[in-house]
Design a protein around this motif. Sequence first.
Motif, PDB file in Angstrom:
ATOM      1  N   LEU A 152       0.831  -1.197   0.000  1.00 39.69           N
ATOM      2  CA  LEU A 152       0.000   0.000   0.000  1.00 39.69           C
ATOM      3  C   LEU A 152       0.870   1.253   0.000  1.00 39.69           C
ATOM      4  N   LEU A 153       0.361   2.279  -0.667  1.00 43.15           N
ATOM      5  CA  LEU A 153       0.988   3.593  -0.670  1.00 43.15           C
ATOM      6  C   LEU A 153      -0.050   4.607  -0.227  1.00 43.15           C
ATOM      7  N   VAL A 154       0.328   5.455   0.722  1.00 40.62           N
ATOM      8  CA  VAL A 154      -0.549   6.534   1.177  1.00 40.62           C
ATOM      9  C   VAL A 154       0.151   7.860   0.905  1.00 40.62           C
ATOM     10  N   THR A 155      -0.561   8.738   0.189  1.00 38.90           N
ATOM     11  CA  THR A 155      -0.009  10.040  -0.173  1.00 38.90           C
ATOM     12  C   THR A 155      -0.976  11.141   0.228  1.00 38.90           C
ATOM     13  N   GLY A 156      -0.608  12.382  -0.103  1.00 40.62           N
ATOM     14  CA  GLY A 156      -1.559  13.470  -0.027  1.00 40.62           C
ATOM     15  C   GLY A 156      -2.635  13.293  -1.086  1.00 40.62           C
ATOM     16  N   ASP A 157      -3.634  14.144  -1.056  1.00 39.48           N
ATOM     17  CA  ASP A 157      -4.801  13.994  -1.925  1.00 39.48           C
ATOM     18  C   ASP A 157      -4.425  14.227  -3.390  1.00 39.48           C
ATOM     19  N   LEU A 158      -4.466  13.160  -4.187  1.00 37.32           N
ATOM     20  CA  LEU A 158      -4.081  13.248  -5.593  1.00 37.32           C
ATOM     21  C   LEU A 158      -5.136  13.956  -6.437  1.00 37.32           C
ATOM     22  N   LEU A 159      -6.384  13.958  -5.996  1.00 36.78           N
ATOM     23  CA  LEU A 159      -7.396  14.701  -6.740  1.00 36.78           C
ATOM     24  C   LEU A 159      -7.157  16.199  -6.622  1.00 36.78           C
ATOM     25  N   ASP A 160      -6.562  16.592  -5.535  1.00 36.43           N
ATOM     26  CA  ASP A 160      -6.223  18.000  -5.345  1.00 36.43           C
ATOM     27  C   ASP A 160      -5.015  18.387  -6.181  1.00 36.43           C
ATOM     28  N   ASP A 161      -4.017  17.481  -6.258  1.00 36.92           N
ATOM     29  CA  ASP A 161      -2.784  17.785  -6.983  1.00 36.92           C
ATOM     30  C   ASP A 161      -2.036  16.478  -7.204  1.00 36.92           C
ATOM     31  N   ILE A 162      -1.868  16.053  -8.463  1.00 39.89           N
ATOM     32  CA  ILE A 162      -1.181  14.796  -8.748  1.00 39.89           C
ATOM     33  C   ILE A 162       0.262  14.839  -8.253  1.00 39.89           C
ATOM     34  N   GLY A 163       0.827  16.023  -8.139  1.00 33.65           N
ATOM     35  CA  GLY A 163       2.179  16.142  -7.615  1.00 33.65           C
ATOM     36  C   GLY A 163       2.305  15.643  -6.191  1.00 33.65           C
ATOM     37  N   ARG A 164       1.183  15.514  -5.493  1.00 32.86           N
ATOM     38  CA  ARG A 164       1.237  15.043  -4.113  1.00 32.86           C
ATOM     39  C   ARG A 164       1.485  13.538  -4.026  1.00 32.86           C
ATOM     40  N   ILE A 165       1.656  12.887  -5.154  1.00 37.38           N
ATOM     41  CA  ILE A 165       2.071  11.486  -5.114  1.00 37.38           C
ATOM     42  C   ILE A 165       3.459  11.373  -4.480  1.00 37.38           C
ATOM     43  N   SER A 166       4.197  12.465  -4.454  1.00 43.76           N
ATOM     44  CA  SER A 166       5.500  12.480  -3.781  1.00 43.76           C
ATOM     45  C   SER A 166       5.392  12.892  -2.317  1.00 43.76           C
ATOM     46  N   ASP A 167       4.171  13.222  -1.867  1.00 46.92           N
ATOM     47  CA  ASP A 167       3.913  13.498  -0.447  1.00 46.92           C
ATOM     48  C   ASP A 167       3.583  12.165   0.220  1.00 46.92           C
ATOM     49  N   VAL A 168       4.608  11.400   0.521  1.00 45.07           N
ATOM     50  CA  VAL A 168       4.410  10.029   1.010  1.00 45.07           C
ATOM     51  C   VAL A 168       4.101  10.058   2.503  1.00 45.07           C
ATOM     52  N   ARG A 169       2.918   9.572   2.851  1.00 39.33           N
ATOM     53  CA  ARG A 169       2.514   9.493   4.262  1.00 39.33           C
ATOM     54  C   ARG A 169       2.864   8.140   4.876  1.00 39.33           C
ATOM     55  N   ALA A 170       2.760   7.088   4.077  1.00 36.25           N
ATOM     56  CA  ALA A 170       3.089   5.746   4.565  1.00 36.25           C
ATOM     57  C   ALA A 170       3.274   4.823   3.378  1.00 36.25           C
ATOM     58  N   VAL A 171       4.164   3.855   3.550  1.00 39.65           N
ATOM     59  CA  VAL A 171       4.337   2.761   2.595  1.00 39.65           C
ATOM     60  C   VAL A 171       4.268   1.462   3.390  1.00 39.65           C
ATOM     61  N   ILE A 172       3.423   0.564   2.934  1.00 41.65           N
ATOM     62  CA  ILE A 172       3.305  -0.764   3.514  1.00 41.65           C
ATOM     63  C   ILE A 172       3.740  -1.768   2.453  1.00 41.65           C
ATOM     64  N   HIS A 173       4.691  -2.624   2.775  1.00 47.75           N
ATOM     65  CA  HIS A 173       5.122  -3.666   1.842  1.00 47.75           C
ATOM     66  C   HIS A 173       5.058  -5.002   2.551  1.00 47.75           C
ATOM     67  N   ALA A 174       4.258  -5.905   1.983  1.00 41.86           N
ATOM     68  CA  ALA A 174       4.076  -7.240   2.567  1.00 41.86           C
ATOM     69  C   ALA A 174       3.656  -7.146   4.029  1.00 41.86           C
ATOM     70  N   GLY A 175       2.844  -6.137   4.344  1.00 45.37           N
ATOM     71  CA  GLY A 175       2.330  -5.982   5.688  1.00 45.37           C
ATOM     72  C   GLY A 175       3.269  -5.320   6.662  1.00 45.37           C
ATOM     73  N   VAL A 176       4.411  -4.835   6.181  1.00 46.91           N
ATOM     74  CA  VAL A 176       5.414  -4.198   7.030  1.00 46.91           C
ATOM     75  C   VAL A 176       5.511  -2.730   6.660  1.00 46.91           C
ATOM     76  N   GLN A 177       5.477  -1.867   7.664  1.00 45.85           N
ATOM     77  CA  GLN A 177       5.593  -0.430   7.394  1.00 45.85           C
ATOM     78  C   GLN A 177       7.050  -0.102   7.066  1.00 45.85           C
ATOM     79  N   VAL A 178       7.245   0.619   5.959  1.00 44.47           N
ATOM     80  CA  VAL A 178       8.572   0.944   5.447  1.00 44.47           C
ATOM     81  C   VAL A 178       9.004   2.302   5.984  1.00 44.47           C
ATOM     82  N   PRO A 179      10.232   2.432   6.506  1.00 46.91           N
ATOM     83  CA  PRO A 179      10.732   3.764   6.855  1.00 46.91           C
ATOM     84  C   PRO A 179      10.794   4.637   5.604  1.00 46.91           C
ATOM     85  N   THR A 180      10.274   5.835   5.662  1.00 47.84           N
ATOM     86  CA  THR A 180      10.219   6.687   4.470  1.00 47.84           C
ATOM     87  C   THR A 180      11.072   7.929   4.608  1.00 47.84           C
ATOM     88  N   ASN A 181      11.949   7.960   5.600  1.00 48.24           N
ATOM     89  CA  ASN A 181      12.844   9.119   5.725  1.00 48.24           C
ATOM     90  C   ASN A 181      14.223   8.665   6.170  1.00 48.24           C
TER      91      ASN A 181
END
Length: 396
Positions: free
Chosen positions: A367-396
């Motif tokens: 799973l990828l969680v970002t800022g609201d893409l309907l507001d601005d597609i550029g917010r796909i780089s506003d990463v709030r959380a990444v889940i891979h195989a059920g594990v939360q990924v450090p994003t900083n």
Amino acid sequence: MATFAVRAARMFDGTRLYGPSTVTVEDGRIARVDTTGAPPAQGVPVIDVGEDAFLLPGLIDAHVHLAFDASADPVAALVAADDAELLAKMRTAARRAVRVGITTVRDLGDRNYLSLALRTELADHPENGPDVLAAGPPITTPGGHCHFLGGQTESTTAALLAAVRERHERGCAVVKIMASGGNMTAGSAPPYDPQFSLAELRLVVDEAHRLGLPVAAHAHATSVIRDALDAGVDTIEHMSFMTEDGVDADPALLARIVASDTFVSPTVGYFDTGRPVAHPPAIASRLAGIEAAGRRLFELGAKVVPSTDAGIGTFKPHDVLPLAVAQLVAKGVPMLDVLAAVTSVAARACHVADHKGRISVGADADLLVTGDLLDDIGRISDVRAVIHAGVQVPTN
């Protein structure tokens, strides 16, 4: 593995857009999807991603090279590195990709099958990198495009069959063949010329399919794209429609592509280094026509899987796919079409649609969680959380 939930104001599940949604993760898979706005079950912790969060499946980059280091001369860097050094660089590339929400990559060319070793490592540490669908060294002609990766193969029936069988025996997920020349290999065929005949391509495809493996064909030339379609490859990479004099995206050929079962993987995305993008001359002089053909394939309804060729230059770092998504939308491709292309459509192209590229019960919890893409597609780089195989990924 822990059980937890993610709540977002909007969710794209790989095909459709929803309002407030909650996804519950359990044992590395998606256990529940609620689109009614109801809270998760009592006692299930919820990851705080903000009230304006946008939830989507983990992204899939269907054409990368983890062994290329995105330097000014990635070929020289690769040749100079021993296997231990190269694997260390590949770990760094994988970490960079997963931290922006790329949870699956298809590596279409490494050296000495190192991507298989990395795949094994990452299976136990999903926070360190995406799932790797590995091709191993691409099949190429002696002295041909990317021959330095070790996949040189004589154009004989015995040699081509042996090459396919070796990749199957080693556990590759896909067979990559350099059907046309390319841009990175001095002394090899130019990108608008073929490296293998139609009969040779058919031989590789038939044997790979017999063994249950898909085939990805590197194909810049218009004539080679036709041959790849005729041979029945599963994905056509780059899709540059090159001729010796320019670009020829013949409407009849485009119609054939749309009607076929073949997925097309145009190369997209670049990181702004502050300098002009250093495209090879053969690409730079044809770029407008190549991009126009890619947009036309989207418009016509082809099975388009935009991918990045990450690693091949300073403008192609391994986290460039989210930027590519935003760039495609900025050029007029509808946002939901692009998001589907890098999630559910890419999963189909890579033969992992039974567990990747979608938010549904039983799928991998990527799973990828970002800022609201309907507001601005550029917010796909506003990463709030990444889940891979059920594990939360450090994003900083």
